[in-house]
Design an enzyme around this catalytic site. Structure first.
Site, mmCIF file in Angstrom:
data_model
loop_
_atom_site.group_PDB
_atom_site.id
_atom_site.type_symbol
_atom_site.label_atom_id
_atom_site.label_comp_id
_atom_site.label_asym_id
_atom_site.label_seq_id
_atom_site.Cartn_x
_atom_site.Cartn_y
_atom_site.Cartn_z
ATOM 1 N N LYS B 181 -38.229 17.775 16.376
ATOM 2 C CA LYS B 181 -37.524 19.100 16.504
ATOM 3 C C LYS B 181 -38.394 19.941 15.521
ATOM 4 C CE LYS B 181 -34.799 21.678 13.805
ATOM 5 N NZ LYS B 181 -35.408 22.952 13.748
ATOM 6 N N CYS B 289 -46.473 22.592 0.610
ATOM 7 C CA CYS B 289 -45.494 22.008 -0.375
ATOM 8 C C CYS B 289 -46.309 21.426 -1.500
ATOM 9 C CB CYS B 289 -44.843 20.544 0.479
ATOM 10 S SG CYS B 289 -45.968 19.609 1.435
ATOM 11 N N GLU B 386 -39.733 26.113 -6.503
ATOM 12 C CA GLU B 386 -40.705 26.266 -5.465
ATOM 13 C C GLU B 386 -40.602 27.686 -4.858
ATOM 14 O OE1 GLU B 386 -40.619 23.560 -2.034
ATOM 15 O OE2 GLU B 386 -42.615 23.471 -2.234
#
Lengths: 347, 475
Positions: B181, B289, B386
């Site tokens: 996905k 990330c 983050e």
């Protein structure tokens, strides 16, 4: 508790002299040739050797009392290299496989578990920073000390219902030696240099993941050693919940660890109820990984896995394990991280 | 200074259909639900296409197709699976311009990056894992390691094709089949990849693509017939996944967030370090990330380094992602832009000083200028959370020990950078930093031969290299 030992002493040619406590027996047996102690215990079928005495009040026959009252051992926890009682002040009665009272073991509380995590975290820097050579030597030293207490463990295991207890102690010693040898080899087997498409020096090496909470299997010595050794030989520290049914060899193992140059806090052993303590360790934010080997209750295992998700602990939950089989490297790598370091090359 | 003339890449190489279905069992099928997502070009807010929002029933159909194909695929000799993967790698190279343009259109990233970084790495990953397919017995997991079955894979929007390659290449090499996905805002290159699978004559059902949002992902992760879950994305969703698979025995790998420290010592080669800092946090608009979002600079060179960094930021060009001269493209979505704005405003509110170069933002689309916060304390949220945007927090340190202490003071542990000319210090730092990747005198380097993954709350498992195989083998 002494039933299994009496024939052993007889075979070893020792005069019992009224010694009835485990501790006293162990010291006598330890002085005797190891083989005789083993043979003796193995030859005993606990059921057949029943001497008619049963129940708490009758395990120490009157003749022994007349000669000398036994000095019993108080089994405590093992936290930060010390042997504290449970903060909760609670204990529970531990029976032999035949139902005889053996001792009251500490029943660790949530606070004890937290203290153990604190001790394990404190020990992590020094232990993970020690050289692999040094860690291997210390694990080998644990094996040496365990071997020296062979008779004591054989007797304790026999009381816990372990068949062929002497062989099990042998296997536990051998397993420690096997893992000791892994300390300075796992990096070569689990690491790599990576041929990247560019002018870089690039290497991946395994590192310990941190503090590991372990629920030990109901296999009081061999299982316990088999879950602790791979965790610590790679530089992790751990908090272990011992077998609830047969916790006494675990604390005796703690005595071995405490006298094996293993820094305090590297291994912390709690006795008590896994159902009570494990969820707190699974939810503890300063625990990095969870070994659920000893959890047989599916509901408890799922609850622990769910709690572990909160700070993304690594969870290791193997299928039923044959403790006599070659363990392979699975238990070593389960608690390792891979660190990849890049550096440009050039002049 | 001369201005650069616009040098836009042509969109003509890409043919975008107005509407897409799901790729299941080697065929394009309609979703059984009514919902559809629109995917937009974040640089212009132009609607690119409509894609299906797969329902639980759609996901079930895809998993069944993958299950059926698993028997065929896992039974193939490794050398045959290898050839399929080599084929796919070649087609990716042949169609790389098309893929790069489509990636930039859908994602907002500069064509310079999709063309020169993403696509070469995507092809390289298929080539690398193709070679493993017939050599699994040599990977160190026993002589005949077995695949797991059906892998449910959920990937993020920051590197849509690269994350697809990281997930699909090792899974297929090991003999698994996959249901993937893609992220709801960047599904187009995954759908083009489905065409590539068809071109390569990959057996039907080996790769299935279901588009949708979080619900579709949850349906995939929770499907009882999925044997392996692989997820790259936020730590929050990673936590949910870890919780939802508890007790199921599914094998899980998670590549989650980070808050990497980029540590610059006073003896570092300054210009190199500045380039590394820029690459660390402004590459892909900071949607990385492992971005070096915390600059830890030795106090003695703070002023000098910040001056050089600000000078360099003044030369970055923000704008049309398809322009070959563009350094900073568009923020991927309105939602992400809102999050970056919120955290940046918080940075100011908590007392950090905000700076951006003079920079005009296009009228349409989602844009955020490269931003630096100075005077940041470790307790500030911009130093802890983050941001996933072009926002750099600057902290200082005095000693190597303090740098390590501050760098490790985070629940994350994905990556770190060290800049110093002293080799022994690099090795000491690399040893002490609790992170899965340490870049010394470089940053944001990737390679399929090189394991990547996090410590602590940055997730578990490794992707890339021999280590990456473990996630897809029954070991």
């Amino acid at each position: 508790m002494t039933k299994a030992e009496k024939p052993g002493r007889a075979r070893a040619g020792k005069q019992s002299g009224g010694q009835t406590t485990r501790r006293a027996d162990a010291s006598v047996d330890a002085a005797a040739p190891a083989a005789s102690g083993e043979t003796a215990v193995e030859s005993v079928d606990p059921v057949e050797s029943a001497d008619g005495g049963s129940g708490v009040g009758e395990t120490a026959p009157a003749r022994e009392r007349a000669a000398r009252l036994a000095v019993r051992k108080t089994y405590k926890l093992y936290i930060g290299g010390a042997f504290p009682r449970s903060e909760s002040g609670r204990s529970y009665a531990v029976a032999s496989s035949r139902g005889d009272f053996l001792a009251n073991a500490s029943r660790a509380s949530r606070k004890d578990a937290r203290d153990a995590v604190t001790a394990a975290r404190k020990a992590f820097g020094g232990w993970s920073g020690a050289t692999a050579y040094n860690r291997g030597q210390i694990l080998y030293r644990v094996a040496e000390m365990l071997e020296g207490r062979r008779a004591q463990f054989t007797a304790e295991l026999a009381e816990a219902g372990t068949k062929r207890a002497g062989e099990v102690v042998d296997a536990a010693v051998d397993r420690l030696v096997w893992y000791a040898g892994w300390s300075d080899k796992i990096a070569a087997v689990a690491g790599s240099t990576n041929p990247v498409a560019g002018p870089y020096f690039n290497v991946s090496s395994p590192e310990p993941t941190g503090v590991v909470a372990v629920v030990a299997p109901d296999e009081p010595l061999l299982g316990l050693v088999s879950v602790i050794a791979p965790v610590i030989v790679t530089g992790n520290t751990c908090v272990v919940i011992a077998s609830e049914r047969a916790p006494l060899p675990s604390i005796t193992l703690a005595e071995v660890l405490a006298t094996s140059d293993l820094p305090g806090g590297v291994v912390n052993i709690l006795t008590g109820s896994a159902a009570e303590i494990a969820p707190w360790l699974a939810a503890h934010m300063d625990v990095n990984a969870l070994d659920l080997t000893g959890v047989t209750d599916e509901g408890l295992a799922v609850a622990c896995e769910e709690a572990a998700a909160e700070n993304l602990k690594r969870v290791f939950r193997p299928a039923a394990t044959d403790w006599s089989a070659d363990p392979g490297t699975r238990r070593l790598t389960a608690f390792l991280e891979t660190k990849t370091v890049w550096h440009p090359t050039g002049v | 200074m001369f201005e650069y003339a616009p040098a836009p890449e042509s969109r003509d190489v890409v043919d975008i259909r107005p509407s897409y279905g799901l790729f299941i069992g080697g065929e394009w099928v309609d979703s059984q639900g009514e919902n559809r997502n629109k995917t937009v070009n974040p640089a212009s807010e132009e609607v690119l296409a409509e894609v299906a929002w797969a329902t639980e029933a759609d996901v079930d159909r895809a998993v069944q197709a993958a299950r059926k194909a698993f028997g065929v695929w896992s039974a193939l000799p490794g050398s045959e699976r290898a050839k399929y993967l080599f084929r796919i790698a070649r087609i990716i190279q042949e169609r790389s311009r098309e893929l790069a343009v489509l990636e930039s259109l859908d994602n907002g990233k500069p064509i310079r990056e999709s063309r020169d970084v993403d696509l070469p790495l995507v092809a390289a990953h298929f080539f690398y894992y193709a070679g493993w397919a017939d050599k699994l017995g040599y990977a160190g997991y026993g002589p005949g390691p077995r695949p797991l079955g059906v892998a449910g894979q959920v990937i993020p929007w920051n590197f849509p094709l690269l994350m697809l390659a990281w997930k699909i290449a090792p899974a297929l090499a090991c003999g698994n089949t996959v249901v993937l996905k893609p992220a709801e805002t960047t599904p187009l290159t995954a759908l083009l990849f489905a065409e590539i699978c068809a071109q390569a004559d990959l057996p039907p059902g080996v790769v299935n693509i279901v588009t949708g949002a979080g619900e579709t992902g949850a349906a995939l992760v929770n499907h009882p017939d999925v044997d392996k879950v692989a997820f790259t994305g936020s730590t929050e969703v990673g936590r949910q996944i870890a919780r939802s698979v508890a007790g199921t025995g599914k094998k899980v790998t998670l590549e989650l967030g980070g808050k990497a420290a980029n540590i610059v010592f006073e003896d570092a080669a300054l210009d190199q370090a500045v380039e590394g800092i820029v690459n660390g946090i402004f590459f892909n608009q900071g949607h990385v990330c492992c971005a070096g979002s915390r600059l830890l600079v030795q106090e003695s060179i703070e002023t000098e380094l910040l001056d050089a960094l600000k000078r360099r930021l003044g030369t970055l060009r923000l704008g049309d992602p398809l322009d070959k001269n563009t350094d900073i493209g568009a923020i991927n979505s309105a939602a992400q832009l809102a999050k970056i704005r919120e955290l940046s405003d918080l940075g100011e509110a908590e007392g950090a000083e905000r700076w951006s170069p003079a920079c005009s933002l296009p009228d349409k689309g989602f844009w955020f200028p490269p931003t630096i916060f100075t005077g940041v304390a470790q307790s500030h949220r911009i130093a802890r959370e983050e941001v996933f945007g072009p926002v750099l927090s600057v902290l200082t340190f005095r000693t190597p020990a303090e740098a390590v202490e501050k760098a490790n003071n985070t629940p994350f542990g994905l990556s770190a950078g060290v800049w110093t000319e002293k080799g022994s210090r690099i090795l000491w730092m690399a040893d002490k930093l609790r992170a899965g990747v340490v870049w010394a005198n470089t940053f944001n380097r990737f390679d399929p031969t090189s394991p990547f993954g996090g410590y602590k709350e940055s997730g578990y498992g490794r992707e890339g290299g021999r280590h990456g195989l473990e996630a897809y083998l029954d070991v």
